[in-house]
Structure formats: structure tokens, C-alpha cells
Design a protein around this motif. Structure first.
Motif, PDB file in Angstrom:
ATOM      1  N   GLU A  15       0.835  -1.209   0.000  1.00 52.78           N
ATOM      2  CA  GLU A  15       0.000   0.000   0.000  1.00 52.78           C
ATOM      3  C   GLU A  15       0.864   1.250   0.000  1.00 52.78           C
ATOM      4  OE1 GLU A  15      -2.439  -0.685   3.446  1.00 52.78           O
ATOM      5  OE2 GLU A  15      -4.212  -1.096   2.191  1.00 52.78           O
ATOM      6  N   LYS A  17       3.977   1.478  -1.055  1.00 51.27           N
ATOM      7  CA  LYS A  17       4.685   1.556  -2.340  1.00 51.27           C
ATOM      8  C   LYS A  17       3.807   2.193  -3.418  1.00 51.27           C
ATOM      9  CE  LYS A  17       6.347  -1.361  -6.115  1.00 51.27           C
ATOM     10  NZ  LYS A  17       6.625  -2.739  -6.589  1.00 51.27           N
ATOM     11  N   TYR A  18       2.582   1.684  -3.561  1.00 52.61           N
ATOM     12  CA  TYR A  18       1.719   2.182  -4.626  1.00 52.61           C
ATOM     13  C   TYR A  18       1.185   3.576  -4.320  1.00 52.61           C
ATOM     14  CZ  TYR A  18       1.988  -2.349  -6.885  1.00 52.61           C
ATOM     15  OH  TYR A  18       2.449  -3.468  -7.527  1.00 52.61           O
ATOM     16  N   LYS A  19       1.011   3.879  -3.036  1.00 54.86           N
ATOM     17  CA  LYS A  19       0.569   5.223  -2.651  1.00 54.86           C
ATOM     18  C   LYS A  19       1.619   6.256  -3.047  1.00 54.86           C
ATOM     19  CE  LYS A  19      -0.774   7.949   1.416  1.00 54.86           C
ATOM     20  NZ  LYS A  19      -0.916   7.938   2.905  1.00 54.86           N
ATOM     21  N   SER A  21       3.604   6.196  -5.480  1.00 56.70           N
ATOM     22  CA  SER A  21       3.646   6.403  -6.934  1.00 56.70           C
ATOM     23  C   SER A  21       2.279   6.781  -7.502  1.00 56.70           C
ATOM     24  CB  SER A  21       4.161   5.137  -7.639  1.00 56.70           C
ATOM     25  OG  SER A  21       3.373   4.011  -7.289  1.00 56.70           O
ATOM     26  N   GLY A  22       1.336   7.083  -6.608  1.00 64.00           N
ATOM     27  CA  GLY A  22       0.016   7.541  -7.054  1.00 64.00           C
ATOM     28  C   GLY A  22      -0.832   6.452  -7.672  1.00 64.00           C
ATOM     29  N   GLN A  23      -0.580   5.202  -7.305  1.00 66.12           N
ATOM     30  CA  GLN A  23      -1.325   4.072  -7.866  1.00 66.12           C
ATOM     31  C   GLN A  23      -2.260   3.480  -6.816  1.00 66.12           C
ATOM     32  OE1 GLN A  23      -0.654   2.917 -11.336  1.00 66.12           O
ATOM     33  NE2 GLN A  23       0.059   5.035 -11.157  1.00 66.12           N
ATOM     34  N   ASP A  24      -3.259   2.746  -7.324  1.00 57.35           N
ATOM     35  CA  ASP A  24      -4.247   2.115  -6.448  1.00 57.35           C
ATOM     36  C   ASP A  24      -3.899   0.642  -6.269  1.00 57.35           C
ATOM     37  OD1 ASP A  24      -6.535   1.452  -5.029  1.00 57.35           O
ATOM     38  OD2 ASP A  24      -7.683   1.057  -6.860  1.00 57.35           O
ATOM     39  N   LEU A  25      -3.540   0.249  -5.050  1.00 56.35           N
ATOM     40  CA  LEU A  25      -3.164  -1.137  -4.785  1.00 56.35           C
ATOM     41  C   LEU A  25      -4.290  -2.100  -5.142  1.00 56.35           C
ATOM     42  CD1 LEU A  25      -1.375  -3.374  -3.623  1.00 56.35           C
ATOM     43  CD2 LEU A  25      -2.251  -2.784  -1.340  1.00 56.35           C
ATOM     44  N   SER A  26      -5.522  -1.725  -4.891  1.00 55.96           N
ATOM     45  CA  SER A  26      -6.662  -2.611  -5.150  1.00 55.96           C
ATOM     46  C   SER A  26      -6.720  -3.047  -6.617  1.00 55.96           C
ATOM     47  CB  SER A  26      -7.963  -1.907  -4.761  1.00 55.96           C
ATOM     48  OG  SER A  26      -9.083  -2.734  -5.060  1.00 55.96           O
ATOM     49  N   SER A  27      -6.425  -2.105  -7.520  1.00 55.67           N
ATOM     50  CA  SER A  27      -6.448  -2.436  -8.950  1.00 55.67           C
ATOM     51  C   SER A  27      -5.377  -3.465  -9.277  1.00 55.67           C
ATOM     52  CB  SER A  27      -6.234  -1.169  -9.781  1.00 55.67           C
ATOM     53  OG  SER A  27      -7.277  -0.240  -9.551  1.00 55.67           O
ATOM     54  N   TYR A  28      -4.200  -3.300  -8.673  1.00 51.59           N
ATOM     55  CA  TYR A  28      -3.119  -4.249  -8.928  1.00 51.59           C
ATOM     56  C   TYR A  28      -3.461  -5.624  -8.345  1.00 51.59           C
ATOM     57  CZ  TYR A  28      -0.024  -0.677 -10.795  1.00 51.59           C
ATOM     58  OH  TYR A  28       0.531   0.294 -11.579  1.00 51.59           O
TER      59      TYR A  28
END
Length: 320
Positions: A15, A17-19, A21-28
Motif C-alpha cells: 500500500e 509503495k503504490y501510494k 507512486s500515485g497508484q491504487d493497490l486494489s487495482s493491482y
């Protein structure tokens, strides 16, 4: 099996890591849920790899010829992979330098030891027939091998030895490239005309090779060595590895090709031409080319006799 707390800790790290980089962990995680398990054959594209051998004749040994050259090009890619890391490294760490050069030598050693496949692994009569369907292609046209040389040493060290003292690092890359040693290997000695093999190669790769030479200008592996501290430059491990690389690339590897050429193209009182029209008897012997990546590691006498002792040992054993 990891416990629940371990998994929760890993999810928390993901969470974060993806936060960041502005990414959503749930999607991954959805992607992970839906994707198929990875297989060995998919990972290395095995079916594609095994479909890349397309002989031009019905002779069975042509497939050996194709596969060995493809394997060779993969090893060249490994060598380039290590060379680029040395050139790109800004730390000038001695251990890093030694490790990368040692890896390169291991790839060369694998190539050199495997060349018996080419020398003894095909029927001469088959080779002499299917080779005519390969005109004017030639191993001379390996662009990766030229890149290996350009990453290793400045272009002035690759100028043909008969002209080398006329050029220096002050000359333009384009000028040095025009006098590079291997061009004479695909030029008619009597007329000075370039073979079709060389013309094809130059049309396809000259812009790329010149661009690479400019990118690594003053940053080749040789330059990287010269920029080391005096203490590092005298490190016995590094000196041994660099000298071994010189011998592998500029003596032992060409000699393997000479052995193959003599077996398949040499015959009593005559010589069969190479497929690309290259002057292999003048082009391959290390003592004729005197290509040395790291000249300051050797004495004048060693440079003068470069490759001669190995040629004598292989082809004139009574002299050695």
C-alpha cells in the motif's frame, strides 16, 4: 506458509509503495487475481524460440549452423549487457569493475569452448553445398560483435594497424570509423571495391555504430580503467581479467574461426572463398590485425608480437 500477520505486513508495504507512486493497490490486486500462473515455456517464449530456425536448403546440418550462430548472438548480447553496465557506472568501484569483466570472460570462454560444434559438428560436404544458398550473408555482418569492440576501446585502437599511427583521439568519430580494421576484411584487395556483404552491413548499421561510438566517446571500458586511481589500476585481479578479455576477444575467438575456416574452406593448393567474399586468411589471424583493447597494459614487444605465439601454437605446433 506465511502467517496472517506476515501477510498483513506485506500488504501494508505494498500500500505504501503504490501510494507513493500515485497508484491504487486494489487495482493491482485485481490484476493479480485474474492473471494466469506463469509457465516456463511462456516466460522464455519457448515456442517462438524453437521456430526461429528456418533453413534455406534440405541439408540437415544447416540447422546446426543456424542454431549455433543464434546462440552466439545471445552470448554477444550477454557481453554487451555487462559492458554497458561498466560504461554507465559512475562509482568506479573496483570490485564492480572486476566482477563485470569476469562475467564477460565467462561468456567468451563458453563461446570459445563450444566452437568445436562449428569445427567438428557438421559434415564438410553438406556445408560446402548449403553455404551457396547463403550468399552474400556472412558472420562478418554481426553488428553486436562490432558493438562489443566499440564499447571496449576507443575507435583509434580499432583503426587498421597499418594506418593506426596516422590517427588519434583528436580525429572525428566518422573519420576513424572509415578506417576501422574490419572493413579491409570485406574489400577486394586488388580493386579496393567493397563487397556486397560490406555494402549491406554499412547501409544497415553504420548510423547506429557511429552513434554508439559517439555515446561512449571517452567512456569506453578502456577509459574507465584509465580513470581509476593509481592503486586500483595496479590491482592484479583487474589486470588479469582485462588481459584475459583482450586475449579472449582478439586472439582466441578469431582463432576459433580460423580453425573452422581451414576445415571447411581450406583445401590442398587452393582456398574456397567465404560466402560474403571476405578475405578470411588476411582478416582472421590475430597477428595480422593486432587489435588490442587495452594497449597500455602491455610492453612494446608484447604489442609487436600480438597473437603470433597463439597462431604458431595452433597452426604451426612445431614452432611453439
Amino acid at each position: 506458509m506465511k502467517g496472517k500477520k506476515d501477510i498483513e505486513a506485506q500488504v501494508a508495504k505494498l500500500e505504501e509503495k503504490y501510494k507513493d507512486s500515485g497508484q491504487d493497490l486494489s487495482s493491482y490486486l485485481d490484476g493479480l487475481l485474474y492473471q494466469r500462473y506463469l509457465t516456463y515455456w511462456d516466460y522464455i517464449h519457448l515456442d517462438t524460440l524453437l521456430s526461429l530456425q528456418v533453413p534455406r536448403t534440405h541439408f540437415p546440418d544447416e540447422e546446426i549452423f543456424i542454431m549455433y550462430h543464434q546462440i552466439t548472438e545471445l552470448y554477444f548480447k550477454l557481453i554487451l549487457h555487462e559492458e554497458k553496465q561498466i560504461v554507465d557506472d559512475k562509482s568506479q568501484r573496483l570490485d564492480f569493475f572486476i566482477e563485470k569483466v569476469t562475467r564477460i570472460n565467462s561468456y567468451y570462454q563458453a563461446l570459445i569452448s563450444s566452437f568445436s560444434i562449428m569445427i567438428k559438428g557438421m559434415e564438410r560436404e553438406q556445408f560446402l553445398q548449403y553455404r551457396m544458398a547463403l550468399l552474400p550473408a556472412s558472420g562478418f555482418q554481426s553488428a553486436q560483435y562490432r558493438m562489443i569492440e566499440i564499447y571496449a576501446t576507443p575507435l583509434e585502437n580499432l583503426v587498421h594497424y597499418t594506418e593506426r599511427d596516422q590517427f588519434s583521439s583528436e580525429d572525428a568519430i566518422e573519420v576513424l570509423y572509415e578506417h576501422i580494421y574490419w572493413k579491409k576484411g570485406a574489400t577486394d584487395i586488388s580493386t579496393g571495391e567493397k563487397t556486397l556483404t560490406l555494402k549491406q552491413f554499412e547501409y544497415r548499421y553504420t548510423p547506429r555504430l557511429v552513434r554508439i561510438a559517439k555515446q561512449v566517446q571517452n567512456q569506453t571500458i578502456y577509459h574507465k580503467y584509465l580513470e581509476l586511481s593509481d592503486t586500483a589500476k595496479q590491482d592484479e585481479r583487474l589486470l588479469k581479467a582485462l588481459k584475459e578479455l583482450d586475449v579472449n576477444a582478439n586472439v582466441n575467438w578469431p582463432l576459433m574461426h580460423m580453425g573452422s575456416a581451414y576445415r571447411y574452406l581450406g583445401k590442398e593448393n587452393a582456398t574456397v572463398d567465404a560466402t560474403g567474399g571476405t578475405n578470411w586468411k588476411q582478416y582472421l589471424p590475430p597477428s595480422f590485425q593486432k587489435v588490442v583493447f587495452f594497449p597500455k597494459l602491455y610492453s612494446n614487444e608484447e604489442l609487436k608480437n600480438w597473437g603470433k605465439q597463439w597462431v604458431d601454437h595452433i597452426f604451426n605446433p612445431e614452432k611453439s
